[in-house]
Design an enzyme around this catalytic site. Structure first.
Site, PDB file in Angstrom:
ATOM      1  N   TRP A   1       0.823  -1.205   0.000  1.00  0.00           N
ATOM      2  CA  TRP A   1       0.000   0.000   0.000  1.00  0.00           C
ATOM      3  C   TRP A   1       0.857   1.256   0.000  1.00  0.00           C
ATOM      4  O   TRP A   1       0.530   2.239  -0.683  1.00  0.00           O
ATOM      5  CB  TRP A   1      -0.979  -0.017   1.169  1.00  0.00           C
ATOM      6  CG  TRP A   1      -1.992  -1.093   0.965  1.00  0.00           C
ATOM      7  CD1 TRP A   1      -2.114  -2.277   1.623  1.00  0.00           C
ATOM      8  CD2 TRP A   1      -3.004  -1.109  -0.052  1.00  0.00           C
ATOM      9  NE1 TRP A   1      -3.133  -3.023   1.108  1.00  0.00           N
ATOM     10  CE2 TRP A   1      -3.705  -2.332   0.075  1.00  0.00           C
ATOM     11  CE3 TRP A   1      -3.391  -0.211  -1.051  1.00  0.00           C
ATOM     12  CZ2 TRP A   1      -4.774  -2.678  -0.767  1.00  0.00           C
ATOM     13  CZ3 TRP A   1      -4.452  -0.543  -1.880  1.00  0.00           C
ATOM     14  CH2 TRP A   1      -5.125  -1.758  -1.738  1.00  0.00           C
TER      15      TRP A   1
ATOM     16  N   ASP B   1      -1.547   7.194   6.098  1.00  0.00           N
ATOM     17  CA  ASP B   1      -2.650   6.354   5.672  1.00  0.00           C
ATOM     18  C   ASP B   1      -2.939   5.370   6.805  1.00  0.00           C
ATOM     19  O   ASP B   1      -2.154   4.464   7.074  1.00  0.00           O
ATOM     20  CB  ASP B   1      -2.263   5.609   4.391  1.00  0.00           C
ATOM     21  CG  ASP B   1      -3.311   4.598   3.954  1.00  0.00           C
ATOM     22  OD1 ASP B   1      -4.383   4.520   4.580  1.00  0.00           O
ATOM     23  OD2 ASP B   1      -3.035   3.869   2.976  1.00  0.00           O
TER      24      ASP B   1
ATOM     25  N   LYS C   1     -12.659  -1.106   6.822  1.00  0.00           N
ATOM     26  CA  LYS C   1     -11.981  -2.044   7.716  1.00  0.00           C
ATOM     27  C   LYS C   1     -12.381  -1.808   9.177  1.00  0.00           C
ATOM     28  O   LYS C   1     -12.779  -2.737   9.870  1.00  0.00           O
ATOM     29  CB  LYS C   1     -10.468  -1.926   7.540  1.00  0.00           C
ATOM     30  CG  LYS C   1     -10.020  -2.211   6.101  1.00  0.00           C
ATOM     31  CD  LYS C   1      -8.552  -1.960   5.887  1.00  0.00           C
ATOM     32  CE  LYS C   1      -8.178  -1.993   4.414  1.00  0.00           C
ATOM     33  NZ  LYS C   1      -8.335  -3.326   3.805  1.00  0.00           N
TER      34      LYS C   1
END
Length: 361
Positions: free
Chosen positions: A102, A172, A196
């Site tokens: 990511w 993030d 999530k």
């Protein structure tokens, strides 16, 4: 109905009480005679949901007044591009910490926009260990330092965050937001896709300091400026209204659970149930991440060979477990234990792992 043992990496488990409340209000929201999905985002009823959701974010994370709370669309992947579009201007460079898949996606987007440097990397450790950031050296022309707090694919997580001085720290936190306490003043910006720990997919939470809002690039399209969304209280265009409503319900659940401090202890307890099985299996199960970098949200592990891993997944699915197959890019096994995954699911998985080893050793 028997609920599955849901260990999906995202979209992920939601609290049962949240789903039940949403079910009750699905057709008729608070006596309005229609679903919130049918309401105008300019209506007083929806604006109240929007404002109450923001207030809960501020309460649970103790967000100071000089930060804006935004509800945006496009997931973290859009933020990967918006960040450099807004702040990586001529004469500046953006610094990134390369910790895996990511972080790598964020880096690729920044490289399309301007001068991008790698401030630290765990590539030499196959991304199984978070790099030390206490000795970072950032040039004075650095627009921001970006890092990914938790790598869902590798199963690694930063335990602490660096002091970056005058350089804004942008993180993030898509996969571990609200799983532990934060000092918001340490960050210039935090962003997190909801799917999530915050709710269903469709909305992205952004917490951004006001000076960064003011510094939004005026030469990019209006929709991509943080200042646009801050000025309009996240209502510049039609928002993902149902996702924001669901986030509100999840935040209320977190508040009822006792807040972020209680969730941190809760998460540690339930993930230890699984990590302890791995560590006490005499090598039958092998944790992927370095012990000091282990994630409390995504537990990654391997077995002796891929055939045994396939058998593990097959038998686990037959036993009611969902989502234990590792990411397609790395293989192996993964249990995602986000906030809403109950202790009972982790207890069941730990027992299944013990039993599987006995049957197949």
């Amino acid at each position: 109905m028997k609920r599955a043992f849901n260990f999906n990496a995202g979209p992920a488990a939601l609290p049962l009480s949240v789903l039940q409340k949403a079910q009750e209000q699905f057709v008729d929201f608070n006596g309005a005679g229609m679903s919130i999905m049918e309401m105008s985002h300019r209506s007083a009823a929806y604006e109240q949901v929007n404002n109450e959701t923001e207030a809960l974010v501020r309460k649970l994370l103790q967000v100071p007044d000089n930060y804006k709370v935004l509800f945006m669309q496009g997931g973290a992947s859009t933020q990967f591009a918006m960040l450099p579009m807004n702040y990586l201007t001529a004469g500046k460079q953006a610094a990134y910490v390369d910790t895996g898949a990511w972080a790598g996606k964020a880096i690729k987007e920044a490289e399309l926009i301007g001068n991008t440097v790698i401030a630290a990397s765990s590539a030499s450790d196959q991304y199984m260990k978070m790099p030390a950031l206490d000795q970072l050296s950032l040039d004075s022309n650095t627009a921001y330092l970006h890092l990914t707090s938790n790598e869902t694919i590798g199963g690694t997580q930063f335990k602490t965050f660096p002091n970056t001085g005058n350089v804004p720290l942008i993180v993030d936190m898509s996969s571990d937001i609200l799983s532990r306490p934060l000092q918001i003043e340490q960050y210039g910006m935090i962003y997190a896709g909801a799917q999530k720990n915050l709710g269903p997919s469709g909305v992205t939470l952004v917490i951004v300091r006001e000076d960064l809002v003011a510094a939004s690039n005026k030469e990019i399209p209006t929709m991509f400026r943080y200042s646009t969304h801050a000025k309009s209280n996240s209502l510049y265009n039609t928002p993902p209204s149902y996702s924001v409503y669901m986030m509100k319900l999840v935040l209320e659940w977190i508040d009822e659970m006792g807040g972020v401090d209680k969730l941190a202890a809760y998460n540690e307890h339930k993930t230890n149930l699984i990590y302890n099985v791995i560590d006490n299996s005499d090598g039958y199960y092998r944790g992927c991440a370095d012990i000091d970098s282990r994630s409390r949200m995504n537990i990654t592990f391997r077995m002796a060979n891929e055939e045994l891993e396939k058998q593990f997944v097959k038998e686990s699915e037959q036993a009611g477990f969902v989502g234990l197959k590792g990411h397609r890019d790395v293989g192996g096994l993964r249990a995602s234990t986000y906030n809403a995954v109950p202790t009972a699911s982790c207890e069941a998985l730990a027992q299944f792992m013990v039993d599987f080893q006995k049957r197949n050793n």
